[in-house]
Design an enzyme around this catalytic site. Structure first.
Site, short mmCIF file in Angstrom:
data_model
loop_
_atom_site.label_atom_id
_atom_site.label_comp_id
_atom_site.label_asym_id
_atom_site.label_seq_id
_atom_site.Cartn_x
_atom_site.Cartn_y
_atom_site.Cartn_z
CB SER A 148 -0.84 0.00 1.29
OG SER A 148 -1.54 1.20 1.45
CE1 TYR A 161 -4.34 -1.99 5.38
CE2 TYR A 161 -3.40 0.14 4.80
CZ TYR A 161 -3.98 -1.05 4.42
OH TYR A 161 -4.18 -1.32 3.08
#
Ligand SMILES: NC(=O)c1ccc[n+]([C@@H]2O[C@H](COP(=O)([O-])OP(=O)(O)OC[C@H]3O[C@@H](n4cnc5c(N)ncnc54)[C@H](O)[C@@H]3O)[C@@H](O)[C@H]2O)c1
Length: 259
Positions: A148, A161
């Site tokens: 990501s 995350y």
């Protein structure tokens, strides 16, 4: 379905996790359109079946496999089933992942922290652990792991995350070094904010939520999942033969800097 006519994956098999939704489903459809045989893997069996239904309706070939990527035996069984159904395991897109809400680390429960690492990091580790021996034995293959922007850039209120997605980059790079000499090519894909059910949950589905996320994108819009599918196919194609252990940002400029 994305236009994929300049990629040809005829005769190749592709193993895709998280194929029941979002980026994974769109990538499964794109590979199938480019001629690949697709193993659509997801813990949500009905969603994986739906992806297969869409592929078959478009004339493609796919199987659905129910698999929780945090369970080693299930991942091994999924790899074995792909191999026995298609005769090879040429490409893998280890993409299944989960998100956290937008809040500070002190509000992240221990349970959520463990779950994030289980799915986002251990899941990628288990997939590569079972895929690599198969690819080495058959003489090569390509693996793309979904990280990501949060794997190359720290984001406030996304600490746990981010930690998982930085870990995916590290796992991808280290493992790429181990297997590059065996013709197994590993890279990480780092999507920016992409229009999927996950981002709908993160935004809360409100106009205000969408505006807050779009404001983080220099190009002023979300990515389309098809843009991730195209990047994944490039990373699995011979066009990227010299790309090894890279973390490729497909993020509308999000990770380029501040301003
Ligand atoms: N959407 C974005 O903006 C964005 C940005 C950067 C990275 N990502 C990453 O891209 C990947 C795909 O995200 P998406 O937006 O398509 O999400 P999504 O929620 O739409 O799809 C994720 C899929 O993964 C499956 N899944 C979850 N846990 C699983 C498990 N333990 N085993 C097997 N399958 C499991 C879900 O059932 C679902 O079908 C994730 O790794 C995510 O972190 C997404």
């Amino acid at each position: 379905m994305t236009k994929a006519q300049n990629y040809d994956f005829s005769g190749k098999s592709v193993f895709i996790t998280g194929a029941g939704s979002g980026i994974g489903r769109t990538t499964a459809l794109a590979f199938a359109q480019a001629g690949a045989k697709v193993a659509a893997i997801d813990m949500n069996e009905a969603a994986a079946q739906e992806t297969v239904g869409q592929i078959e309706a478009a004339g493609g070939k796919a199987i659905a496999i129910k698999c929780d990527v945090t369970k080693s035996a299930e991942v091994k069984a999924a790899v074995d089933q792909t191999l026995s159904s298609f005769g090879s395991l040429d490409c893998a897109f280890n993409n299944a992942g989960i998100e956290q809400g937008v809040y500070p680390l002190t509000d992240v429960t221990e349970e959520l922290f463990d779950k994030l690492f289980d799915v986002n990091v251990k899941g990628v580790y288990l997939c590569m652990k079972h895929q690599i021996p198969v690819m080495e034995k058959q003489g090569g293959g390509t693996i793309v792991n979904t990280s990501s922007t949060a794997g190359v850039l720290s984001i406030r209120n996304q600490g746990a995350y981010c930690a998982t997605k930085y870990a995916v980059v590290a796992l991808s790079k280290s493992t790429a070094l181990e297997v590059a000499g065996q013709n197994v090519r590993i890279n990480a894909l780092c999507p920016g904010i992409t229009d999927t059910p996950m981002i709908e949950r993160v935004s809360g589905g409100t106009e205000e939520g969408h505006a807050r996320l779009v404001a983080q994108e220099p190009v002023g819009r979300y990515a389309r999942p098809e843009e991730m599918a195209r990047a994944c196919m490039w990373l699995c194609s011979d066009d990227s033969a010299f790309v090894v252990g890279a973390a490729i940002n497909i993020d509308g400029g999000q990770s380029a800097g501040i301003g």
